[in-house]
Write a protein that holds these residues in place. Structure first.
Motif, PDB file in Angstrom:
ATOM      1  N   LEU A  89       0.918  -1.284   0.009  1.00 60.35           N
ATOM      2  CA  LEU A  89       0.237   0.096   0.050  1.00 60.35           C
ATOM      3  C   LEU A  89       0.918   1.344   0.001  1.00 60.35           C
ATOM      4  CD1 LEU A  89      -2.945   1.238   0.213  1.00 60.35           C
ATOM      5  CD2 LEU A  89      -2.598   0.960   2.766  1.00 60.35           C
ATOM      6  N   THR A  90       2.019   1.318   0.750  1.00 57.16           N
ATOM      7  CA  THR A  90       2.899   2.318   0.648  1.00 57.16           C
ATOM      8  C   THR A  90       3.383   2.743  -0.631  1.00 57.16           C
ATOM      9  OG1 THR A  90       3.292   1.824   3.209  1.00 57.16           O
ATOM     10  CG2 THR A  90       4.862   3.427   1.656  1.00 57.16           C
ATOM     11  N   THR A  91       3.789   1.573  -1.157  1.00 56.90           N
ATOM     12  CA  THR A  91       4.593   1.703  -2.789  1.00 56.90           C
ATOM     13  C   THR A  91       3.300   2.289  -3.465  1.00 56.90           C
ATOM     14  OG1 THR A  91       6.017  -0.049  -2.271  1.00 56.90           O
ATOM     15  CG2 THR A  91       5.673   0.349  -4.241  1.00 56.90           C
ATOM     16  N   GLN A  92       2.309   2.052  -3.493  1.00 58.38           N
ATOM     17  CA  GLN A  92       1.011   2.080  -4.349  1.00 58.38           C
ATOM     18  C   GLN A  92       0.849   3.949  -4.231  1.00 58.38           C
ATOM     19  OE1 GLN A  92      -2.173  -0.026  -3.421  1.00 58.38           O
ATOM     20  NE2 GLN A  92      -1.496  -1.985  -4.638  1.00 58.38           N
ATOM     21  N   ARG A  93       0.770   4.086  -3.031  1.00 56.15           N
ATOM     22  CA  ARG A  93       0.553   5.529  -2.443  1.00 56.15           C
ATOM     23  C   ARG A  93       1.546   6.499  -3.012  1.00 56.15           C
ATOM     24  NH1 ARG A  93      -3.464   5.029   2.576  1.00 56.15           N
ATOM     25  NH2 ARG A  93      -5.294   3.903   1.190  1.00 56.15           N
ATOM     26  N   LEU A  94       2.841   5.961  -2.837  1.00 55.03           N
ATOM     27  CA  LEU A  94       4.032   6.752  -3.073  1.00 55.03           C
ATOM     28  C   LEU A  94       4.271   6.832  -4.568  1.00 55.03           C
ATOM     29  CD1 LEU A  94       6.883   5.389  -0.639  1.00 55.03           C
ATOM     30  CD2 LEU A  94       6.066   7.579  -0.865  1.00 55.03           C
ATOM     31  N   ALA A  95       3.664   5.887  -5.303  1.00 58.39           N
ATOM     32  CA  ALA A  95       3.848   6.051  -6.872  1.00 58.39           C
ATOM     33  C   ALA A  95       3.079   7.073  -7.327  1.00 58.39           C
ATOM     34  CB  ALA A  95       3.063   4.640  -7.206  1.00 58.39           C
ATOM     35  N   TRP A  96       1.723   7.413  -6.702  1.00 56.47           N
ATOM     36  CA  TRP A  96       0.970   8.761  -7.206  1.00 56.47           C
ATOM     37  C   TRP A  96       1.889   9.799  -7.034  1.00 56.47           C
ATOM     38  CZ3 TRP A  96      -0.160  13.581  -6.253  1.00 56.47           C
ATOM     39  CH2 TRP A  96      -1.431  13.915  -7.132  1.00 56.47           C
ATOM     40  N   LEU A  97       2.431  10.045  -5.652  1.00 53.85           N
ATOM     41  CA  LEU A  97       3.357  11.287  -5.470  1.00 53.85           C
ATOM     42  C   LEU A  97       4.419  11.251  -6.332  1.00 53.85           C
ATOM     43  CD1 LEU A  97       2.977  11.024  -1.556  1.00 53.85           C
ATOM     44  CD2 LEU A  97       1.774  12.632  -3.029  1.00 53.85           C
ATOM     45  N   LEU A  98       5.308  10.322  -6.695  1.00 52.09           N
ATOM     46  CA  LEU A  98       6.556  10.194  -7.510  1.00 52.09           C
ATOM     47  C   LEU A  98       6.172  10.421  -8.882  1.00 52.09           C
ATOM     48  CD1 LEU A  98       8.145   7.213  -5.895  1.00 52.09           C
ATOM     49  CD2 LEU A  98       8.868   9.278  -5.698  1.00 52.09           C
ATOM     50  N   LYS A  99       4.969  10.076  -9.294  1.00 57.40           N
ATOM     51  CA  LYS A  99       4.533  10.179 -10.698  1.00 57.40           C
ATOM     52  C   LYS A  99       4.124  11.664 -11.100  1.00 57.40           C
ATOM     53  CE  LYS A  99       0.974   8.690 -14.144  1.00 57.40           C
ATOM     54  NZ  LYS A  99      -0.020   8.025 -14.551  1.00 57.40           N
TER      55      LYS A  99
ATOM     56  N   ARG B  11      18.593   0.896   0.289  1.00 60.77           N
ATOM     57  CA  ARG B  11      17.198   1.661   0.836  1.00 60.77           C
ATOM     58  C   ARG B  11      17.244   3.036  -0.231  1.00 60.77           C
ATOM     59  NH1 ARG B  11      16.091   1.722   6.848  1.00 60.77           N
ATOM     60  NH2 ARG B  11      16.666   3.980   6.467  1.00 60.77           N
ATOM     61  N   GLN B  12      15.913   3.259  -0.261  1.00 58.84           N
ATOM     62  CA  GLN B  12      15.813   4.706  -0.969  1.00 58.84           C
ATOM     63  C   GLN B  12      15.051   5.551   0.074  1.00 58.84           C
ATOM     64  OE1 GLN B  12      16.102   5.583  -4.638  1.00 58.84           O
ATOM     65  NE2 GLN B  12      17.508   4.132  -4.088  1.00 58.84           N
ATOM     66  N   ILE B  13      15.263   6.766   0.037  1.00 62.98           N
ATOM     67  CA  ILE B  13      14.983   7.595   0.898  1.00 62.98           C
ATOM     68  C   ILE B  13      13.774   8.561   0.193  1.00 62.98           C
ATOM     69  CG2 ILE B  13      15.416   9.575   2.379  1.00 62.98           C
ATOM     70  CD1 ILE B  13      16.392   6.947   3.744  1.00 62.98           C
ATOM     71  N   VAL B  14      12.541   8.596   0.717  1.00 62.54           N
ATOM     72  CA  VAL B  14      11.576   9.681   0.101  1.00 62.54           C
ATOM     73  C   VAL B  14      11.523  10.796   0.706  1.00 62.54           C
ATOM     74  CG1 VAL B  14       9.240   9.617  -0.489  1.00 62.54           C
ATOM     75  CG2 VAL B  14      10.332   7.278  -0.304  1.00 62.54           C
ATOM     76  N   SER B  15      11.655  11.772  -0.071  1.00 59.72           N
ATOM     77  CA  SER B  15      11.319  13.273   0.271  1.00 59.72           C
ATOM     78  C   SER B  15      10.320  13.976  -0.456  1.00 59.72           C
ATOM     79  CB  SER B  15      12.557  13.964   0.496  1.00 59.72           C
ATOM     80  OG  SER B  15      13.253  13.999  -0.812  1.00 59.72           O
ATOM     81  N   LEU B  16       9.578  15.076  -0.067  1.00 59.76           N
ATOM     82  CA  LEU B  16       8.854  15.905  -0.882  1.00 59.76           C
ATOM     83  C   LEU B  16       9.714  16.851  -1.402  1.00 59.76           C
ATOM     84  CD1 LEU B  16       6.494  17.277   1.979  1.00 59.76           C
ATOM     85  CD2 LEU B  16       5.958  15.524   0.196  1.00 59.76           C
ATOM     86  N   THR B  17       9.125  16.911  -2.927  1.00 56.31           N
ATOM     87  CA  THR B  17       9.659  17.970  -4.030  1.00 56.31           C
ATOM     88  C   THR B  17       9.185  19.248  -3.489  1.00 56.31           C
ATOM     89  OG1 THR B  17       7.894  17.770  -5.436  1.00 56.31           O
ATOM     90  CG2 THR B  17       9.787  16.244  -5.507  1.00 56.31           C
ATOM     91  N   PRO B  18       9.670  20.549  -3.919  1.00 61.89           N
ATOM     92  CA  PRO B  18       9.256  21.932  -3.823  1.00 61.89           C
ATOM     93  C   PRO B  18       7.811  21.806  -3.886  1.00 61.89           C
ATOM     94  CG  PRO B  18      11.377  22.085  -4.850  1.00 61.89           C
ATOM     95  CD  PRO B  18      11.167  20.705  -5.052  1.00 61.89           C
ATOM     96  N   ASP B  19       7.227  20.970  -4.954  1.00 69.04           N
ATOM     97  CA  ASP B  19       5.702  21.143  -5.426  1.00 69.04           C
ATOM     98  C   ASP B  19       5.144  20.377  -4.191  1.00 69.04           C
ATOM     99  OD1 ASP B  19       5.882  22.508  -7.543  1.00 69.04           O
ATOM    100  OD2 ASP B  19       5.767  20.679  -9.000  1.00 69.04           O
ATOM    101  N   GLY B  20       5.783  19.112  -3.823  1.00 70.86           N
ATOM    102  CA  GLY B  20       4.983  18.634  -2.565  1.00 70.86           C
ATOM    103  C   GLY B  20       5.022  19.244  -1.555  1.00 70.86           C
ATOM    104  N   VAL B  21       6.110  20.215  -1.013  1.00 75.19           N
ATOM    105  CA  VAL B  21       6.243  21.059   0.302  1.00 75.19           C
ATOM    106  C   VAL B  21       5.061  22.195   0.058  1.00 75.19           C
ATOM    107  CG1 VAL B  21       7.429  22.645   1.468  1.00 75.19           C
ATOM    108  CG2 VAL B  21       8.611  20.600   0.687  1.00 75.19           C
ATOM    109  N   GLU B  22       4.831  22.712  -1.111  1.00 72.35           N
ATOM    110  CA  GLU B  22       3.719  23.706  -1.454  1.00 72.35           C
ATOM    111  C   GLU B  22       2.358  22.946  -1.062  1.00 72.35           C
ATOM    112  OE1 GLU B  22       2.357  27.162  -1.609  1.00 72.35           O
ATOM    113  OE2 GLU B  22       4.413  26.709  -1.934  1.00 72.35           O
ATOM    114  N   GLN B  23       2.118  21.656  -1.616  1.00 71.46           N
ATOM    115  CA  GLN B  23       0.820  20.934  -1.304  1.00 71.46           C
ATOM    116  C   GLN B  23       0.816  20.640   0.236  1.00 71.46           C
ATOM    117  OE1 GLN B  23      -1.854  19.602  -3.516  1.00 71.46           O
ATOM    118  NE2 GLN B  23      -0.770  21.421  -4.471  1.00 71.46           N
ATOM    119  N   ALA B  24       1.970  20.506   0.912  1.00 68.00           N
ATOM    120  CA  ALA B  24       1.871  20.092   2.437  1.00 68.00           C
ATOM    121  C   ALA B  24       1.398  21.402   3.101  1.00 68.00           C
ATOM    122  CB  ALA B  24       3.184  19.419   2.804  1.00 68.00           C
ATOM    123  N   LYS B  25       1.959  22.586   2.506  1.00 73.06           N
ATOM    124  CA  LYS B  25       1.544  23.761   3.092  1.00 73.06           C
ATOM    125  C   LYS B  25      -0.177  24.045   3.161  1.00 73.06           C
ATOM    126  CE  LYS B  25       5.929  25.767   2.949  1.00 73.06           C
ATOM    127  NZ  LYS B  25       6.870  26.988   2.211  1.00 73.06           N
TER     128      LYS B  25
END
Length: 154
Positions: free
Chosen positions: A71-81, A96-110
């Motif tokens: 489920l984590t992989t599926q939900r992350l796939a949307w964010l990555l895509k 291991r891969q480390i996941v982080s928000l992009t600037p667009d992701g940070v804007e959505q988080a705000k």
């Protein structure tokens, strides 16, 4: 027992929970879009976790949110895509891969930070109309099922 009779019994409880989940997800996505959020509701847990606690591995995300790794992989796939998150190799463990928000992701988080209190108020209103704190009761039901699974209750 006919199908229509089954639907009226407690045996169909899981079906009704799933229907409620689907309705909540659909309405949450619509409310989020209305507030300028591009991310779907199903990704908010991951976005909020990465925004508030910083980059982490997929396994850490799954453990922290109590999601399956699939489920984590599926939900992350949307964010990555959609360019809301990115992965980079873990400098301490190349497997291991480390996941982080992009600037667009940070804007959505705000934007999400301004949305979440409104969502809390909406749920509080719903629970008031119900005459019960459904969130607390679901948490209690999960705890009780952890203690004594459904199979042991049958």
């Amino acid at each position: 027992m006919t199908d229509s009779q089954f639907l009226e019994t407690r045996a169909a409880f899981a079906l009704r929970v799933k229907q409620l989940h689907d309705r909540l997800s659909e309405q949450l996505d619509a409310a989020m879009a209305k507030c300028g959020l591009l991310i779907p509701g199903k990704t908010t847990g991951i976005v909020q976790l990465l925004y508030s606690e910083g980059p982490r591995s997929k396994a850490d995300i799954a453990d922290r949110l109590r999601y399956s790794h699939q489920l984590t992989t599926q939900r992350l796939a949307w964010l990555l895509k959609h360019g809301m998150a990115e992965t980079n190799p873990d400098p301490e463990d190349g497997r291991r891969q480390i996941v982080s928000l992009t600037p667009d992701g940070v804007e959505q988080a705000k934007i999400l930070q301004t949305f979440l209190p409104r969502l809390q108020d909406a749920y509080s209103s719903l629970f008031s109309e119900l005459g019960m704190d459904l969130d607390t009761e679901i948490t209690n039901a999960s705890r009780l099922l952890d203690t004594k699974p459904l199979a042991d209750r049958i």
